[in-house]
Design a protein around this motif. Sequence first.
Motif, PDB file in Angstrom:
ATOM      1  N   ALA A   1      18.093 -97.011  19.073  1.00  0.00           N
ATOM      2  CA  ALA A   1      17.623 -96.521  17.773  1.00  0.00           C
ATOM      3  C   ALA A   1      17.990 -95.052  17.572  1.00  0.00           C
ATOM      4  O   ALA A   1      18.432 -94.643  16.493  1.00  0.00           O
ATOM      5  N   ILE A   2      17.823 -94.242  18.620  1.00  0.00           N
ATOM      6  CA  ILE A   2      18.155 -92.819  18.516  1.00  0.00           C
ATOM      7  C   ILE A   2      19.651 -92.616  18.315  1.00  0.00           C
ATOM      8  O   ILE A   2      20.081 -91.723  17.573  1.00  0.00           O
ATOM      9  N   LEU A   3      20.475 -93.446  18.960  1.00  0.00           N
ATOM     10  CA  LEU A   3      21.919 -93.361  18.746  1.00  0.00           C
ATOM     11  C   LEU A   3      22.275 -93.616  17.287  1.00  0.00           C
ATOM     12  O   LEU A   3      23.111 -92.916  16.700  1.00  0.00           O
ATOM     13  N   GLY A   4      21.644 -94.623  16.696  1.00  0.00           N
ATOM     14  CA  GLY A   4      21.889 -94.899  15.276  1.00  0.00           C
ATOM     15  C   GLY A   4      21.473 -93.738  14.391  1.00  0.00           C
ATOM     16  O   GLY A   4      22.185 -93.358  13.457  1.00  0.00           O
ATOM     17  N   ILE A   5      20.311 -93.159  14.701  1.00  0.00           N
ATOM     18  CA  ILE A   5      19.836 -92.001  13.934  1.00  0.00           C
ATOM     19  C   ILE A   5      20.783 -90.824  14.095  1.00  0.00           C
ATOM     20  O   ILE A   5      21.072 -90.087  13.143  1.00  0.00           O
ATOM     21  N   THR A   6      21.310 -90.649  15.311  1.00  0.00           N
ATOM     22  CA  THR A   6      22.230 -89.536  15.566  1.00  0.00           C
ATOM     23  C   THR A   6      23.478 -89.646  14.707  1.00  0.00           C
ATOM     24  O   THR A   6      23.953 -88.665  14.133  1.00  0.00           O
TER      25      THR A   6
END
Length: 300
Positions: free
Chosen positions: A85-90
Motif C-alpha cells: 500500500a505504501i509503495l502505491g502511495i509513493t
Amino acid sequence: MAQLAAPDKVRRISGVDDSPTSRVVVPLVGARELVHAAGLLTSRRKGVWAWTRVVGDAMDLTSLGMALAHRGGRRRRRLVGVTGAILGITVLDVLTAVQATRAKETASGSAVRGVRRGGPMELTATTTVRKPPSEVYEFWRELGNLPTFMAHLEEVRVTGGRTSHWSASAPFGRNVEWDAEITDEAPGEKIAWRSTGSADVPNAGTVRFVPAPDGVSTQVRVVLSYDIPGGAVGKAVAKYFGEEPHQQLDDDLRRFKQVLETGEVVRSDGAPWGKRARKEFPQRAAQPLSDAELAKGADA
C-alpha cells in the motif's frame, strides 16, 4: 488521524510489535502526515510540500523493510500488505510532486524553451578505450548503437542525416522522449547535439575522441547537460532510489569501453542489480574457462 487516535489498533492491524519504539514512532508518523496535509492545503509552495511527502514515504518504506527482515508468519503477511500500500502511495506522491513542481516553475516564468524543468545540470566523464579514434567515433556516430551501453536508453531512431528520436526510461518508472539534432561534427574528433522542440527533458552534450598518449587508444570525453524534473529535491530523491545522474554516466562509459574492447558488456553472476526496479540491460554472465582453454593457458 488513526495513528494518533488509536495507535494500538494501527500497530496490530499492520503487524507491528507492541514495543516502546513502535509506541513512539506510530503517533509521530501520524503527526508528520498531518503536517504534510496542512502544508499542502495552506501553502502556495505545493511542490515543496509534495516532495516532503515523498521523503516521508521513503522513510516509511525503509522502516517497513527493516521490520520485514525480522518478522514471520501472519505478522509478516500483514507487513507485506502494508508495504504494498505504501509503495502505491509513493508512486502517486512522486507523480503529484513532479506535476506540482512543473506547474509552479511554469507559472513563475522561468523557462528552458518555454518550460523550466528544475534547472540545468552539467555532467562530465572520461574513459580510455583501446581502439583508434576513427573506430570509436564511428561506433558512437551510429546512433542506434547507443542503447547497447547506455542503460536507460530504450531506443534511438535516426530520422534524418543529423536528426533522431530518442526514448529513455526515467526515475520512478517514467518514460521520456525527445527529438535531437547534431549541431556540430568533426569525423573522428567530436559530436555535439541538442534536443529540439518540447523535449520531456531538454538536454545537450558533446563527446570528443582524443588520441591517447600511447598512440593506440582513444580518450572519450563526454559533457552532458540537462534539466532534472523537480530540481534539487528531485535529484536527491532520485539518488535515494539509485538513479544518481553522475553515476549513470560513469557506468555508461564503463560499458562503452567494454563493448568496444570485448564486443559486449561482461559482468559476474554475483554482481547485484542495486536499487533499480529493472535490470540495467542484457549482459552475459562471466563463465568458467573450459578444459581446452585451461590446457592452452597451462601450455602458454
